[in-house]
Design a protein around this motif. Sequence first.
Motif, short mmCIF file in Angstrom:
data_model
loop_
_atom_site.label_atom_id
_atom_site.label_comp_id
_atom_site.label_asym_id
_atom_site.label_seq_id
_atom_site.Cartn_x
_atom_site.Cartn_y
_atom_site.Cartn_z
N PRO A 61 0.83 -1.22 0.00
CA PRO A 61 0.00 0.00 0.00
C PRO A 61 0.87 1.26 0.00
CG PRO A 61 0.00 -1.02 2.17
CD PRO A 61 0.78 -1.94 1.27
N LEU A 62 0.35 2.33 -0.56
CA LEU A 62 1.09 3.60 -0.52
C LEU A 62 1.07 4.13 0.90
CD1 LEU A 62 -0.20 5.12 -3.86
CD2 LEU A 62 2.18 4.57 -3.29
N PRO A 63 2.16 4.78 1.33
CA PRO A 63 2.20 5.27 2.71
C PRO A 63 1.12 6.34 2.96
CG PRO A 63 4.25 5.82 1.52
CD PRO A 63 3.41 5.01 0.60
N GLN A 64 0.64 6.40 4.20
CA GLN A 64 -0.27 7.46 4.63
C GLN A 64 0.42 8.80 4.40
OE1 GLN A 64 -3.28 7.77 6.34
NE2 GLN A 64 -3.72 5.61 5.91
N GLY A 65 -0.30 9.77 3.89
CA GLY A 65 0.30 11.10 3.71
C GLY A 65 1.02 11.25 2.38
N PHE A 66 1.06 10.17 1.62
CA PHE A 66 1.61 10.24 0.27
C PHE A 66 0.46 10.53 -0.67
CE2 PHE A 66 2.43 8.30 -3.82
CZ PHE A 66 3.71 8.74 -4.11
N ARG A 67 0.60 11.55 -1.50
CA ARG A 67 -0.47 11.90 -2.45
C ARG A 67 0.09 11.89 -3.87
NH1 ARG A 67 -3.06 11.45 1.34
NH2 ARG A 67 -3.88 12.92 2.85
N TYR A 68 -0.67 11.30 -4.74
CA TYR A 68 -0.27 11.24 -6.15
C TYR A 68 -1.35 11.95 -6.97
CZ TYR A 68 0.54 9.09 -10.73
OH TYR A 68 0.74 8.86 -12.07
N HIS A 69 -0.95 12.97 -7.70
CA HIS A 69 -1.89 13.74 -8.53
C HIS A 69 -1.48 13.60 -10.00
CE1 HIS A 69 -3.42 16.00 -4.98
NE2 HIS A 69 -2.17 15.96 -4.57
N PRO A 70 -1.93 12.55 -10.67
CA PRO A 70 -1.55 12.38 -12.08
C PRO A 70 -2.15 13.51 -12.93
CG PRO A 70 -3.15 10.69 -11.42
CD PRO A 70 -2.82 11.48 -10.19
N GLY A 71 -1.37 13.99 -13.88
CA GLY A 71 -1.86 15.04 -14.78
C GLY A 71 -2.20 16.34 -14.09
N TYR A 72 -1.52 16.65 -13.02
CA TYR A 72 -1.83 17.86 -12.25
C TYR A 72 -1.62 19.13 -13.08
CZ TYR A 72 -1.56 21.48 -8.70
OH TYR A 72 -1.75 22.62 -7.99
N LEU A 73 -0.56 19.16 -13.88
CA LEU A 73 -0.27 20.35 -14.70
C LEU A 73 -0.61 20.06 -16.16
CD1 LEU A 73 3.30 21.12 -13.31
CD2 LEU A 73 1.24 22.50 -12.88
N ASP A 74 -1.41 20.93 -16.77
CA ASP A 74 -1.67 20.74 -18.21
C ASP A 74 -0.43 21.17 -19.01
OD1 ASP A 74 -1.70 23.53 -18.52
OD2 ASP A 74 -3.90 23.64 -18.50
N ARG A 75 -0.48 20.90 -20.30
CA ARG A 75 0.70 21.14 -21.15
C ARG A 75 1.17 22.60 -21.10
NH1 ARG A 75 4.36 18.02 -24.46
NH2 ARG A 75 5.27 19.51 -25.90
N GLU A 76 0.20 23.51 -21.10
CA GLU A 76 0.55 24.93 -21.11
C GLU A 76 1.30 25.32 -19.83
OE1 GLU A 76 -2.09 28.90 -21.71
OE2 GLU A 76 -2.89 27.04 -22.56
N ARG A 77 0.84 24.84 -18.71
CA ARG A 77 1.51 25.15 -17.44
C ARG A 77 2.88 24.46 -17.38
NH1 ARG A 77 -2.34 24.08 -12.52
NH2 ARG A 77 -0.96 25.47 -11.36
N GLN A 78 2.98 23.29 -17.94
CA GLN A 78 4.29 22.61 -18.00
C GLN A 78 5.27 23.44 -18.81
OE1 GLN A 78 3.98 18.43 -19.25
NE2 GLN A 78 1.88 18.40 -18.48
N GLN A 79 4.78 23.95 -19.97
CA GLN A 79 5.66 24.74 -20.84
C GLN A 79 6.10 26.03 -20.14
OE1 GLN A 79 3.02 24.66 -24.19
NE2 GLN A 79 4.33 23.26 -25.34
N ALA A 80 5.17 26.66 -19.44
CA ALA A 80 5.51 27.90 -18.73
C ALA A 80 6.56 27.61 -17.65
CB ALA A 80 4.25 28.51 -18.12
N LEU A 81 6.43 26.49 -16.97
CA LEU A 81 7.42 26.14 -15.94
C LEU A 81 8.79 25.87 -16.55
CD1 LEU A 81 5.64 23.87 -13.30
CD2 LEU A 81 6.66 26.13 -12.96
N VAL A 82 8.80 25.19 -17.68
CA VAL A 82 10.08 24.91 -18.35
C VAL A 82 10.76 26.22 -18.71
CG1 VAL A 82 11.16 23.94 -20.42
CG2 VAL A 82 9.44 22.62 -19.18
N GLU A 83 10.00 27.20 -19.17
CA GLU A 83 10.57 28.50 -19.51
C GLU A 83 11.13 29.18 -18.24
OE1 GLU A 83 11.53 29.86 -22.13
OE2 GLU A 83 11.96 31.83 -21.28
N SER A 84 10.40 29.12 -17.15
CA SER A 84 10.91 29.69 -15.89
C SER A 84 12.20 28.99 -15.46
CB SER A 84 9.90 29.52 -14.75
OG SER A 84 8.71 30.17 -15.06
N ILE A 85 12.24 27.68 -15.62
CA ILE A 85 13.43 26.92 -15.20
C ILE A 85 14.63 27.28 -16.09
CG2 ILE A 85 14.41 24.59 -15.00
CD1 ILE A 85 11.39 23.78 -14.38
N ARG A 86 14.34 27.47 -17.38
CA ARG A 86 15.40 27.87 -18.30
C ARG A 86 16.05 29.18 -17.82
NH1 ARG A 86 16.74 30.57 -22.36
NH2 ARG A 86 14.87 31.86 -22.32
N GLN A 87 15.22 30.12 -17.40
CA GLN A 87 15.74 31.40 -16.91
C GLN A 87 16.52 31.23 -15.60
OE1 GLN A 87 12.43 34.19 -16.80
NE2 GLN A 87 11.95 33.73 -18.93
#
Length: 203
Positions: free
Chosen positions: A3-29
């Motif tokens: 079983p997954l540990p208590q307090g462990f949360r998994y959010h599949p697909g939390y960020l859509d593609r647009e938010r992923q791209q914006a984060l990649v740009e921030s990380i690049r900077q």
Amino acid sequence: MQPLPQGFRYHPGYLDRERQQALVESIRQIVAEAPLYIPVMPRTGKPMSVRMTNCGVLGWMTDKAGGYRYQATHPATGMPWPPIPDELLRIWDDLADYAKPPEACLINFYDDAASMGLHQDSDEADLAAPVVSLSLGATCLFRIGGPARGDSTRSFKLSSGDAVVLGGEGRLCFHGVDRIYPGTSTLLKQGGRINLTLRRVNR
Ligand code: SIN
Ligand code: FE2
């Protein structure tokens, strides 16, 4: 299955593609200002296979002499780490359920051959705050166990945009990345995977 540990949360697909791209740009900077460095294991001096940098008032570091620690400045430039982008602060507010803001965001870069051994995130004085982790780029095989090194583990894939929270009884669970699956994402032009971990360090 374990079983997954208590307090462990998994959010599949939390960020859509647009938010992923914006984060990649921030990380690049951020990387332009705070270049990636190769972390080195304490004592053995063995280099890790991931490359790292940070943003936030504190950044996580390891080298042969100083071991695992947080520090306010970049090891090569001596400059303060760049600030945590607002988007990441909003994600913390949404996922962490914690009154204080994160102080550190570790940015891990995995090339296709990189991995990360099973470890605990335990260098923080404030263990009441969760660790919020975001995946960008190639899919990886993530492994999670219990709070003791010998506890049984299970693994599952994390894909671009997935979020994971290690909180509560899951805060000190051992975890790592067994492998990267090359060519599983078009988000990063050079391939590979980025993992962001937001952490509160001080109480
Ligand atoms: C870490 O534990 O620092 C990284 C985990 C991950 O890459 O998903
Ligand atoms: Fe970790």
